[in-house]
Design a protein around this motif. Structure first.
Motif, PDB file in Angstrom:
ATOM      1  N   THR A  88      -6.207   1.828  -7.416  1.00  7.72           N
ATOM      2  CA  THR A  88      -5.605   0.850  -6.505  1.00  7.72           C
ATOM      3  C   THR A  88      -4.141   1.177  -6.189  1.00  7.72           C
ATOM      4  O   THR A  88      -3.534   0.512  -5.364  1.00  7.72           O
ATOM      5  CB  THR A  88      -5.673  -0.581  -7.085  1.00  7.72           C
ATOM      6  OG1 THR A  88      -5.161  -0.555  -8.408  1.00  7.72           O
ATOM      7  CG2 THR A  88      -7.100  -1.076  -7.119  1.00  7.72           C
ATOM      8  N   TYR A  90      -3.163   3.362  -4.394  1.00 11.15           N
ATOM      9  CA  TYR A  90      -3.068   3.714  -2.972  1.00 11.15           C
ATOM     10  C   TYR A  90      -2.390   2.613  -2.178  1.00 11.15           C
ATOM     11  O   TYR A  90      -1.657   2.860  -1.237  1.00 11.15           O
ATOM     12  CB  TYR A  90      -4.463   4.001  -2.387  1.00 11.15           C
ATOM     13  CG  TYR A  90      -5.203   2.767  -1.911  1.00 11.15           C
ATOM     14  CD1 TYR A  90      -5.016   2.261  -0.618  1.00 11.15           C
ATOM     15  CD2 TYR A  90      -6.075   2.074  -2.754  1.00 11.15           C
ATOM     16  CE1 TYR A  90      -5.687   1.110  -0.191  1.00 11.15           C
ATOM     17  CE2 TYR A  90      -6.739   0.940  -2.339  1.00 11.15           C
ATOM     18  CZ  TYR A  90      -6.546   0.457  -1.059  1.00 11.15           C
ATOM     19  OH  TYR A  90      -7.186  -0.669  -0.642  1.00 11.15           O
ATOM     20  N   GLU A  91      -2.651   1.380  -2.621  1.00 13.52           N
ATOM     21  CA  GLU A  91      -2.119   0.257  -1.859  1.00 13.52           C
ATOM     22  C   GLU A  91      -0.602   0.147  -2.028  1.00 13.52           C
ATOM     23  O   GLU A  91       0.118  -0.136  -1.071  1.00 13.52           O
ATOM     24  CB  GLU A  91      -2.801  -1.024  -2.327  1.00 13.52           C
ATOM     25  CG  GLU A  91      -2.777  -2.061  -1.244  1.00 13.52           C
ATOM     26  CD  GLU A  91      -3.510  -3.330  -1.602  1.00 13.52           C
ATOM     27  OE1 GLU A  91      -3.860  -3.527  -2.778  1.00 13.52           O
ATOM     28  OE2 GLU A  91      -3.736  -4.110  -0.684  1.00 13.52           O
ATOM     29  N   LEU A  92      -0.133   0.406  -3.252  1.00 12.77           N
ATOM     30  CA  LEU A  92       1.312   0.373  -3.489  1.00 12.77           C
ATOM     31  C   LEU A  92       1.995   1.459  -2.683  1.00 12.77           C
ATOM     32  O   LEU A  92       3.072   1.270  -2.131  1.00 12.77           O
ATOM     33  CB  LEU A  92       1.601   0.584  -4.974  1.00 12.77           C
ATOM     34  CG  LEU A  92       1.167  -0.531  -5.918  1.00 12.77           C
ATOM     35  CD1 LEU A  92       1.369  -0.086  -7.357  1.00 12.77           C
ATOM     36  CD2 LEU A  92       1.941  -1.796  -5.642  1.00 12.77           C
ATOM     37  N   LEU A  93       1.346   2.632  -2.620  1.00 13.18           N
ATOM     38  CA  LEU A  93       1.960   3.764  -1.935  1.00 13.18           C
ATOM     39  C   LEU A  93       1.975   3.573  -0.422  1.00 13.18           C
ATOM     40  O   LEU A  93       2.848   4.092   0.263  1.00 13.18           O
ATOM     41  CB  LEU A  93       1.217   5.060  -2.282  1.00 13.18           C
ATOM     42  CG  LEU A  93       1.283   5.485  -3.742  1.00 13.18           C
ATOM     43  CD1 LEU A  93       0.434   6.720  -3.972  1.00 13.18           C
ATOM     44  CD2 LEU A  93       2.719   5.752  -4.151  1.00 13.18           C
ATOM     45  N   SER A  94       0.995   2.837   0.093  1.00 12.11           N
ATOM     46  CA  SER A  94       0.909   2.703   1.548  1.00 12.11           C
ATOM     47  C   SER A  94       1.620   1.448   2.048  1.00 12.11           C
ATOM     48  O   SER A  94       1.678   1.210   3.250  1.00 12.11           O
ATOM     49  CB  SER A  94      -0.563   2.680   1.987  1.00 12.11           C
ATOM     50  OG  SER A  94      -1.190   1.513   1.509  1.00 12.11           O
ATOM     51  N   ALA A  95       2.144   0.648   1.122  1.00 11.17           N
ATOM     52  CA  ALA A  95       2.806  -0.595   1.533  1.00 11.17           C
ATOM     53  C   ALA A  95       4.255  -0.319   1.941  1.00 11.17           C
ATOM     54  O   ALA A  95       4.845   0.671   1.522  1.00 11.17           O
ATOM     55  CB  ALA A  95       2.761  -1.601   0.389  1.00 11.17           C
TER      56      ALA A  95
END
Ligand SMILES: Nc1ncnc2c1ncn2[C@@H]1O[C@H](COP(=O)(O)OP(=O)(O)O)[C@@H](O)[C@H]1O
Ligand SMILES: [Mg+2]
Lengths: 253, 309
Positions: A88, A90-95
C-alpha cells in the motif's frame, strides 16, 4: 504543507492502535507489574535505597524508558514497514505529500502511542510505590523527546528493513541490551569503576539518567549532558531521514 | 485537443542497469480513454509509475495538467488517481475507512456524500463496513478504484484493471470506465488484452521494450493498418491458381474451393475490380465473396514482430 494528509496518516495509525487498545496497554501493564514483583519485591527487599530513593521507586523511570523506547521503535517501524510489505506504500508515494509529511504522520502517531503507554506505566507504578516527581515539566519534556526521537529511529528501521526479522533485529540486539545496561535497574555508581567508564559510552545511560533526575533530582551524569544526548540522537535520526528523502532509499525503485 | 498529460523523451533505467523506458513521447488529450497496449514487460507499469511518483524517471520530462511531475509534484499529483496493477490493501481495514484515508492523503477534507456516491457507483456501498479481507477479488479491485476516485482526480491511471478478472467482471469494469469518461475523467489504462483496447479505448498507444511504437486513433489505426482479406468461394475447386492470376498473390485454401486475396485499404486502389475481371476472364465462376478486416490483435502482433526484427 498537506495538513489533511498528515491528519489522515495520524488518525489512521491511531485507529489501528485503538482497535487493539486492550492488547496494546495490557502487555506493558503486565510486564511492569512483573518487573515490580521481580525487581521491586524480590531484589528490592535486599537493596534498601539507591541514592536516597527506595529501590522500588528508583526503577520506575527506567521501566518507563524501557517500554517507551521499545514501543516507539516497534510502532513506528511497523507503521511504515507494513505498507511496504503489503504494497500500500504506492499510495503514499503517489499522493501530493512530501516525505516529511509522511514522517510527521507516522512518527507522530508512534510517539503518541508510546507516550500513552508511558503514562499507563507511570499510573501502574503508582499502585506499587509512592512516587513524587520533582520536576514534572522536565519529566514530560524528556518523555516527549524520547518518544519522538525513538519513533524517528524506528521509522528509519522500518524503511531499512526488508523482512520481519530485520524489523526485530535492532530493537532486540541493540536497544534492549543498551537499556538494560544503561542503568534502568541500577545506578551507574553501583558498578565497579572500570565499568562505570564503559557505561558512559552507552547513549541510553544519558537518557535514563536525565529522566530519573526529573523524578528524584539525582542523576548519574549532569542533566545538560542528558539533554545534549537527546538532541544529538534526534539530529542524527533527522539527518538520516533527510538522506532517505533525498535518495528515495529503499522506498522508490 | 487540450493535452492533460504530456510526456517528453521520458526514460527510466533501473538501478540494476535495465532500461525499461527509452525516450517515451506521449500526449494524452483531456477526456479521452487511452489504452496503453503492450506485452508483459513492455514498460507499461514503469511508465505509469514514473508519471505517478512511484519511481523516479532517469531522463526526460512529464507534465500533468501543465505541472511537471517532479518539480511541481504536488499540483500534478492532486490531479491524478492511480489504480495499481497489484491489489494492495490493508486486510483488516474497513472499506469506507481506507477510502476516507485516501481522500485525506490527497489533501481533501471529509466529504461523506461524495464517498457514498462513489461507493454506490462501484456497487460497494453495501460493503462499506466490511473488512477488506472479506471481499472477493473483483470487489477489492473496485475498492482500489474507489480509493483512486475519492479525491476527484481529473486523470485516472488504471494499470491492467481486468488482468485475472473473469469475463463478466471485465465487462462490468468497462462499464465503470465508460461511466467515468462520461463524467469527464481522462483515463489511461494499460492492458495486454487487445479486445480490451478495442472495446473501450478512443486511442491506442502500442508500447514494446520501453518504446512507443505508435499512437493512433483506434478507428484510424484499424483503418490505416488494417489489412483486409477478400475471400472468394469458387463454384468449382481449382487445382492450382491460374498463371494469369499470379500477380495477385492469391492464397489457395480448402483444396482449391476458395481463394484468399489480401489487400491494403491504404493503397490507391485495392485491385479488387481488376481481380474480379481477371477471374471472369479465366472462366472461374464465383459462389460467394466476403471481406474481413484484421483485428487489432493481428495489427499488434504484426507491429511487435516488426519491432523484434
Ligand atoms: N524495480 C525494477 N528493477 C529492475 N527492473 C525492473 C523493475 N521493475 C520492472 N523492471 C523491468 O522493467 C521491464 C518493464 O516492466 P513493467 O513496466 O512492469 O512492464 P509491464 O507493466 O509492461 O508488464 C520488465 O522487463 C521488468 O522486468
Ligand atoms: Mg505491468
Amino acid at each position: 504543507m498537506n495538513l489533511h494528509a498528515i491528519a489522515a496518516i495520524y488518525v489512521y495509525e491511531m485507529k489501528r492502535f485503538f482497535r487493539t487498545i486492550f492488547e496494546s496497554l495490557l502487555s506493558p501493564v503486565i510486564s511492569t507489574t512483573l518487573y515490580f514483583v521481580v525487581f521491586g519485591a524480590a531484589i528490592g527487599g535486599r537493596i534498601e535505597e539507591v541514592e536516597g530513593v527506595s529501590y522500588g521507586a528508583f526503577i520506575v523511570p527506567g521501566l518507563i524508558m524501557l517500554s517507551v523506547m521499545t514501543q516507539a521503535i516497534s510502532n513506528a517501524s511497523f507503521g511504515i514497514y507494513f505498507p511496504k510489505f503489503i504494497g500500500t506504500i504506492y499510495e503514499l508515494l503517489s499522493a501530493p505529500i512530501n516525505f516529511f509529511e509522511i514522517v510527521i504522520g507516522y512518527v507522530g502517531a508512534a510517539a503518541t502511542k508510546s507516550l500513552l503507554i508511558g503514562g499507563v506505566i507511570l499510573l501502574t507504578a503508582g499502585f506499587f510505590v509512592d512516587l513524587e516527581i520533582r520536576h514534572p515539566a522536565m519529566m514530560l519534556a524528556f518523555l516527549v523527546m524520547i518518544c519522538v526521537s525513538f519513533a524517528l529511529f524506528g521509522f528509519i528501521i522500518g524503511i531499512w528493513s526488508e523482512n520481519f526479522q530485520q524489523l526485530q533485529l535492532i530493537p532486540l540486539l541493540v536497544i534492549t541490551p543498551l537499556v538494560f545496561l544503561g542503568g534502568a535497574f541500577y545506578s551507574v555508581s553501583m558498578l565497579p569503576p572500570a565499568w562505570q567508564v564503559v557505561t558512559l559510552f552507552n547513549p541510553v545511560v544519558y537518557l535514563i539518567s536525565g529522566f530519573r533526575w526529573s523524578f528524584f533530582g539525582v542523576a548519574d551524569v549532569a542533566v545538560s549532558w542528558s539533554l545534549l544526548a537527546i538532541a544529538v540522537f534526534f539530529a542524527l535520526c533527522l539527518a538520516v531521514v533527510w538522506w532517505i528523502f533525498r535518495t528515495g532509499y529503499r522506498i522508490k525503485a | 485537443m487540450t493535452p492533460i498529460v504530456e510526456v517528453t523523451n521520458l526514460s527510466k533505467t533501473y538501478k540494476d542497469g535495465f532500461t525499461a523506458l527509452r525516450g517515451v513521447d506521449l500526449t494524452i488529450a483531456e477526456g479521452e480513454i487511452l489504452a496503453l497496449l503492450g506485452p508483459n514487460g513492455a514498460g507499461k507499469t514503469t511508465l505509469i509509475s514514473a508519471l505517478c511518483g512511484i519511481t523516479t524517471p532517469t531522463g526526460g520530462h512529464a507534465r500533468i495538467g501543465g505541472h511537471d511531475v517532479i518539480t511541481d509534484y504536488r499540483a500534478a499529483r492532486r490531479l491524478v488517481g492511480l489504480v495499481p496493477q497489484e491489489v494492495a490493501l490493508e486486510p483488516f481495514e474497513k472499506v469506507i475507512n481506507t477510502v476516507r484515508f485516501s481522500r485525506g492523503l490527497f489533501g481533501k477534507g471529509r466529504d461523506e456524500a461524495l464517498i457514498e456516491r462513489i461507493l454506490r457507483q462501484l456497487s460497494l456501498w453495501d460493503k462499506r463496513d466490511a473488512r477488506i479481507r472479506e471481499l472477493s477479488g473483483g470487489m477489492k479491485r473496485r475498492v482500489l478504484i474507489a480509493k483512486a476516485l475519492c479525491h476527484e482526480p481529473r486523470v485516472l491511471f488504471l494499470d491492467e484493471p481486468t488482468a485475472g478478472v473473469d469475463v463478466e467482471l471485465r465487462r462490468d469494469m468497462w462499464e465503470v470506465v465508460r461511466g467515468l469518461k462520461a463524467s469527464g475523467v481522462t483515463i489511461i489504462l494499460t492492458t495486454h488484452y487487445i479486445e480490451e483496447a478495442e472495446a473501450i479505448a478512443d486511442r491506442v498507444a502500442v508500447i514494446n521494450k520501453g518504446e512507443i511504437l505508435l499512437v493512433e486513433n483506434k478507428a484510424d489505426l484499424m483503418r490505416r493498418m488494417g489489412r483486409k482479406t477478400l475471400r472468394i468461394d469458387l463454384a468449382t475447386p481449382v487445382a492450382e491458381v491460374p498463371a494469369a492470376l499470379a500477380t495477385y498473390d492469391l492464397e489457395r485454401i480448402e483444396e482449391g474451393a476458395a481463394l484468399l486475396y489480401h489487400y491494403d485499404t491504404r493503397g490507391e486502389g485495392t485491385g479488387i475490380t481488376r481481380l474480379l475481371q481477371a477471374l471472369a476472364r479465366e472462366g472461374l465462376s464465383l459462389r460467394d465473396i466476403e471481406t474481413r478486416q484484421s483485428s487489432l490483435e493481428e495489427i499488434f502482433v504484426g507491429l511487435v514482430q516488426e519491432d523484434a526484427a
